[in-house]
Motif scaffolding. Structure first.
Motif, short mmCIF file in Angstrom:
data_model
loop_
_atom_site.label_atom_id
_atom_site.label_comp_id
_atom_site.label_asym_id
_atom_site.label_seq_id
_atom_site.Cartn_x
_atom_site.Cartn_y
_atom_site.Cartn_z
N SER A 34 0.57 -7.05 8.04
CA SER A 34 1.95 -7.46 8.34
C SER A 34 2.28 -8.83 7.76
N SER A 35 1.31 -9.77 7.81
CA SER A 35 1.58 -11.13 7.34
C SER A 35 1.49 -11.25 5.82
N THR A 36 0.72 -10.38 5.16
CA THR A 36 0.54 -10.49 3.71
C THR A 36 1.32 -9.46 2.92
N ARG A 37 1.85 -8.42 3.60
CA ARG A 37 2.54 -7.31 2.95
C ARG A 37 1.60 -6.48 2.06
N VAL A 38 0.30 -6.64 2.26
CA VAL A 38 -0.68 -5.78 1.59
C VAL A 38 -0.89 -4.56 2.50
N ARG A 39 -0.75 -3.37 1.96
CA ARG A 39 -0.80 -2.17 2.78
C ARG A 39 -2.15 -2.00 3.46
N ILE A 40 -2.13 -1.39 4.65
CA ILE A 40 -3.32 -1.25 5.48
C ILE A 40 -4.45 -0.53 4.73
N PRO A 41 -4.20 0.60 4.03
CA PRO A 41 -5.31 1.26 3.31
C PRO A 41 -5.96 0.36 2.27
N ILE A 42 -5.18 -0.51 1.64
CA ILE A 42 -5.74 -1.41 0.62
C ILE A 42 -6.62 -2.46 1.29
N VAL A 43 -6.17 -2.99 2.46
CA VAL A 43 -6.98 -3.98 3.18
C VAL A 43 -8.32 -3.37 3.57
N HIS A 44 -8.29 -2.14 4.14
CA HIS A 44 -9.53 -1.47 4.52
C HIS A 44 -10.43 -1.28 3.30
N ALA A 45 -9.85 -0.84 2.16
CA ALA A 45 -10.64 -0.58 0.97
C ALA A 45 -11.30 -1.85 0.45
N ILE A 46 -10.56 -2.96 0.40
CA ILE A 46 -11.11 -4.22 -0.10
C ILE A 46 -12.25 -4.69 0.79
N GLU A 47 -12.10 -4.55 2.11
CA GLU A 47 -13.18 -4.97 3.02
C GLU A 47 -14.42 -4.11 2.83
N GLN A 48 -14.26 -2.92 2.24
CA GLN A 48 -15.40 -2.06 1.91
C GLN A 48 -15.82 -2.22 0.44
N ASP A 49 -15.29 -3.28 -0.23
CA ASP A 49 -15.58 -3.57 -1.64
C ASP A 49 -15.15 -2.44 -2.56
N ASP A 50 -14.09 -1.73 -2.17
CA ASP A 50 -13.49 -0.70 -3.01
C ASP A 50 -12.17 -1.24 -3.56
N PHE A 51 -12.17 -1.63 -4.84
CA PHE A 51 -10.99 -2.25 -5.44
C PHE A 51 -10.21 -1.27 -6.32
N SER A 52 -10.56 0.02 -6.24
CA SER A 52 -9.88 1.01 -7.07
C SER A 52 -8.43 1.19 -6.68
N ARG A 53 -8.09 0.92 -5.40
CA ARG A 53 -6.70 1.08 -4.96
C ARG A 53 -5.79 -0.06 -5.44
#
Length: 268
Positions: A34-53
């Motif tokens: 909500s504060s960064t406007r980065v979508r939730i699925p992308i936040v989850h993916a980045i925290e799992q070191d998945d940058f394909s999204r």
């Protein structure tokens, strides 16, 4: 939160550092999104070191910086770690690091096409009027000479003289159709031919939008004083400022930092 200098083998990954920093800050993924406007699925993916999204390394670096600021992590160290993990380097920019705030390039003045269009219409109307009245005067003189025995003008010409002259109506210009409040700045950003990471802030520095704009999507921003933009892939972006299309031809992959105020693009 600082990464420190552990060995490469023991050093945590970018996603793990961001996740731990978020937990330490007592923030949920929904709150960070909500504060960064980065979508939730992308936040989850980045925290799992998945940058394909993210849509590529350029956008991945932008997301990492945004999330790092939100959770209190060191963005520069995370970017260095990301480059080491991916085996890539960010494109060098003489104007400063990618996505970092810097002195905004003012938009150059553009030709006033509306004024030129109005002037052309006035010239056409004047020419038509001059031609009409000049031709009509010669016909009246000939009619009087031919009807000199009665001293009265021909009936057809009397009727033509009494009828009002119809002048062509100018077509409404594009700026009139796309009218916007004159005392505000309105910027419409549209992704055409590709996607682009977009950052938009108002005159107080508040983030209005910071995310990847997909092909065909658009966002509109309005402020009383100023809109600051960062375009991560400027060649795929079409801008309309205060109802007028910006004709700059940006290159694909080019980063542009712009600012607009009320009265732009002709003023400012």
């Amino acid at each position: 939160m600082s990464i420190g200098n552990p060995s490469a083998k023991d050093r945590p990954s970018v996603g793990r550092i961001l996740q731990q920093a978020r937990i330490d800050a007592k923030l949920t993924v929904d709150e960070v999104s909500s504060s960064t406007r980065v979508r939730i699925p992308i936040v989850h993916a980045i925290e799992q070191d998945d940058f394909s999204r993210c849509g590529g390394d350029v956008y991945a670096r932008g997301h990492i910086r945004t999330l790092a600021r939100a959770v209190g992590a060191d963005a520069n160290e995370l970017i260095e770690l990301f480059n080491a993990e991916q085996g890539t380097e960010p494109p060098s920019l003489s104007s400063g690091p990618l996505f970092e705030a810097e002195r905004i390039r003012p938009e150059p003045r553009r030709p006033n096409w509306t004024a030129a269009m109005v002037a052309a219409i006035v010239a056409v109307i004047g020419f038509v009027g001059f031609t009409f009245f000049s031709g009509g005067g010669g016909e009246d003189a000939g009619s009087v000479a031919e009807g000199s025995q009665t001293g009265e003008p021909a009936p057809d010409q009397t009727r033509n003289a009494d009828q009002p002259t119809q002048e062509p109506s100018p077509e409404p210009s594009e700026s009139a159709v796309a009218a916007v409040p004159a005392d505000k700045v309105t910027v419409k950003v549209t992704a055409e031919g590709g996607s682009s990471w977009i950052s938009a802030k108002d005159s107080n520095g508040r983030v209005l939008f910071e995310d990847v704009l997909q092909d065909g999507d658009s966002e509109t921003f309005t402020d009383d004083e100023q809109i600051d933009l960062v375009l991560g892939n400027a060649g795929a972006v079409q801008l309309h400022v205060n109802g007028k299309q910006i004709e700059d031809v940006f290159e694909m992959g080019q980063v542009q930092r712009l600012t607009y105020t009320p009265g732009d693009p002709e003023e400012g």
